[in-house]
Design a protein around this motif. Structure first.
Motif: not given
Length: 414
Positions: A111-128, A158-168
C-alpha cells in the motif's frame, strides 16, 4: 552423499514435481536484466524499491534489543531455553513465525507503493537440521510459499536471500556462524549450499513473483588475516552455484554479493558466466550522498550488470531520505533494512515493547558459563513466559505502530 543431502534431494524432488504441476498455467512475467537496468515482461523498466523482512526467519539479537551474548539465532535460542525451557521455546518460535510477518504486513508494504521485499532466511529451514525447535525440511518451503502467495496477491516482487549459509559465510553473528567463514574451507558445506539453492530454484522455477535469488548475504567479514585467500574462493563458488541453479531454472535473476559485507567487488573479474546477473551492495555508515555510491556505480558500468542496494538505513529519517534520493539518482535499486523492529523509529513499523522486557535482557547478559550461574540468574519463569507471550501478540501487524516519517523519507506513501 551425506544423509542430510540424500534426504534433501528426495524431499525436493517430490516438492518440485507438485509445484510445477500447480504452476503449469501461471503467469510468465519474469523480471530480467537489460544492461544496467531491470525490465519486466513488457520490456518496461522495473525499479526495486522496498524493504527487508529481516528477523523473521533469521532472528537477530539486536532486533530483540538483547545483549551481544544473545546476538545470533543459536545463541538466542540457547539463552531463552535456559530461561523458560525448550518446550516453551518450540511453541514460542512456532507462534513467532505465524505472527511476525503475515498477509497484513505484506498488504501494508504494498500500500505504500513499494515494489519489492527481500526475504532473509536460514538455510537450515530447507535441510531438516535442528533450527529454533524445528527439524522439518519442508518448513522453509511452506513459509516461502506463503510469502509468494501474499506478494503475488499484493503485486510485490520477492527476493529470496540466504542470510545464513552452511558453515557460515561471514564468521560473525549475522550468519549464525561459529566465528569463522567455514563455508569457504569446507567442500561439504559448499555442496550443501549448492544443493539447497538448486532445490529452491527447482521448486520456484516457474514463479514470476520471485524476482531473483540473492545467493549469499555479506560474505567474508573484513577482520580475518586470511581474507584475501577467502575472497579468492567467492567467485568460483558463485559460478558453481549458478551452474547448478541453471540446470533447473533458466529464468530467475541471480544476485551476487561483494566481499567484506557486500562492499568489495574486486573479487569478481567474470560476469559473463551467466546472462541474468545482478550485483548487490550494502552500506550503512556513510555520508548520504552520491559520493558514497560512486564505487558501486563504477563496477556496475564496468560489468554492465545492474547494481542493487540490498541493505542500508538504520539511521534518521533525514539520512534515509537523502540517501534514498542519492540511490535513485545513481540508478541503484534498494531494499532498506528492515521492515519491523522492537520499539524503534527506524523501520516501517515498530513492535511495542512489553513491560518487564529488561528482565529477559538482564538474564541473557548475566554470566551463564556454569549451570549454577544459570540457576542463580534465572528469574521467575512464569513471569518471563507471560512477557514473551505479550511480545508474540505485540508483533502482530494490528498491534504495531507505523513510522510514517520513515516511510515518507523513502518516498513512499505512509
Amino acid at each position: 552423499m551425506t544423509a542430510i543431502l540424500k534426504h534433501l534431494t528426495l524431499s525436493l524432488a517430490v516438492l518440485c514435481c507438485a509445484a510445477c504441476a500447480d504452476r503449469a498455467d501461471g503467469p510468465t512475467d519474469f523480471i530480467r536484466t537489460d544492461g544496467v537496468n531491470l525490465v519486466d515482461g513488457n520490456g518496461e523498466r522495473f525499479e526495486i524499491r522496498g524493504t527487508n523482512l529481516g528477523h523473521w526467519l533469521n532472528p537477530e539479537g539486536y532486533l530483540f534489543q538483547f545483549p551481544k551474548s544473545a546476538n545470533s539465532p543459536h545463541r538466542i535460542h540457547e539463552g531463552l531455553c535456559q530461561l523458560v525451557g525448550p518446550a516453551y521455546m518450540e511453541r514460542f518460535w512456532r507462534t513467532f513465525r505465524e505472527n511476525y510477518i503475515t498477509r497484513e504486513d505484506i498488504d501494508y508494504i504494498a500500500s505504500t507503493g513499494a515494489t519489492t521485499v527481500r526475504l532473509p532466511f536460514h538455510y537450515k529451514l530447507f535441510t531438516g537440521e535442528e533450527y529454533l525447535g524445528l527439524h522439518d525440511p519442508e518448513e522453509g518451503f511452506a513459509l516461502v510459499d506463503r510469502v509468494v502467495e501474499w506478494c503475488r496477491d499484493a503485486g510485490l516482487r520477492l527476493i529470496l536471500d540466504m542470510h545464513d549459509c552452511p558453515g557460515g559465510q561471514t564468521g560473525d553473528n549475522i550468519d549464525d556462524s561459529y566465528g569463522y567463514p567455514w563455508l569457504f574451507r569446507s567442500p561439504e558445506m559448499q555442496e550443501r549450499f549448492i544443493a539447497v539453492w538448486r532445490g529452491i530454484a527447482a521448486r520456484y522455477a516457474d514463479e514470476p513473483t520471485i524476482l531473483g535469488y540473492d545467493l549469499m548475504n555479506e560474505p567474508i567479514a573484513h577482520y580475518f588475516e586470511d581474507k584475501e585467500e577467502l575472497n579468492a574462493e567467492l567467485q568460483p563458488l558463485m559460478i558453481r552455484a549458478a551452474k547448478a541453479i541453471r540446470e533447473v531454472d533458466p529464468r530467475h535473476i541471480l544476485i551476487l554479493a561483494g566481499a567484506q559485507w557486500n562492499t568489495n567487488f574486486k573479487v569478481y573479474d567474470n560476469w559473463t558466466f551467466d546472462d541474468n546477473l545482478v550485483f548487490t551492495c550494502h552500506i550503512y555508515k556513510c555520508p548520504p550522498s552520491v559520493n558514497s555510491l560512486k564505487g558501486f556505480a563504477a563496477f556496475r558500468d564496468k560489468s554492465q550488470c545492474p547494481m542493487y542496494m540490498g541493505e542500508t538505513g538504520e539511521n534518521t529519517d533525514e539520512w534515509v531520505g537523502n540517501f534514498r534520493k542519492a540511490l535513485d539518482e545513481m540508478n541503484i535499486g534498494w531494499t532498506f533494512w528492515t521492515y519491523k523492529r522492537l520499539d524503534a523509529q527506524r523501520s516501517f513499523v515498530s513492535v511495542p515493547m512489553p513491560e518487564g522486557w529488561q528482565k529477559i535482557c538482564d538474564f541473557l547478559a548475566a554470566d551463564r558459563s556454569e549451570y549454577g550461574l544459570i540457576r542463580e540468574a534465572r528469574p521467575d519463569q512464569s513471569e518471563i513466559r507471560r512477557i514473551l507471550d505479550i511480545y508474540l501478540e505485540n508483533c502482530k501487524f494490528a498491534n504495531c505502530r507505523p513510522n510514517d516519517g520513515y516511510v515518507a523519507a523513502l518516498g513512499l506513501n505512509p
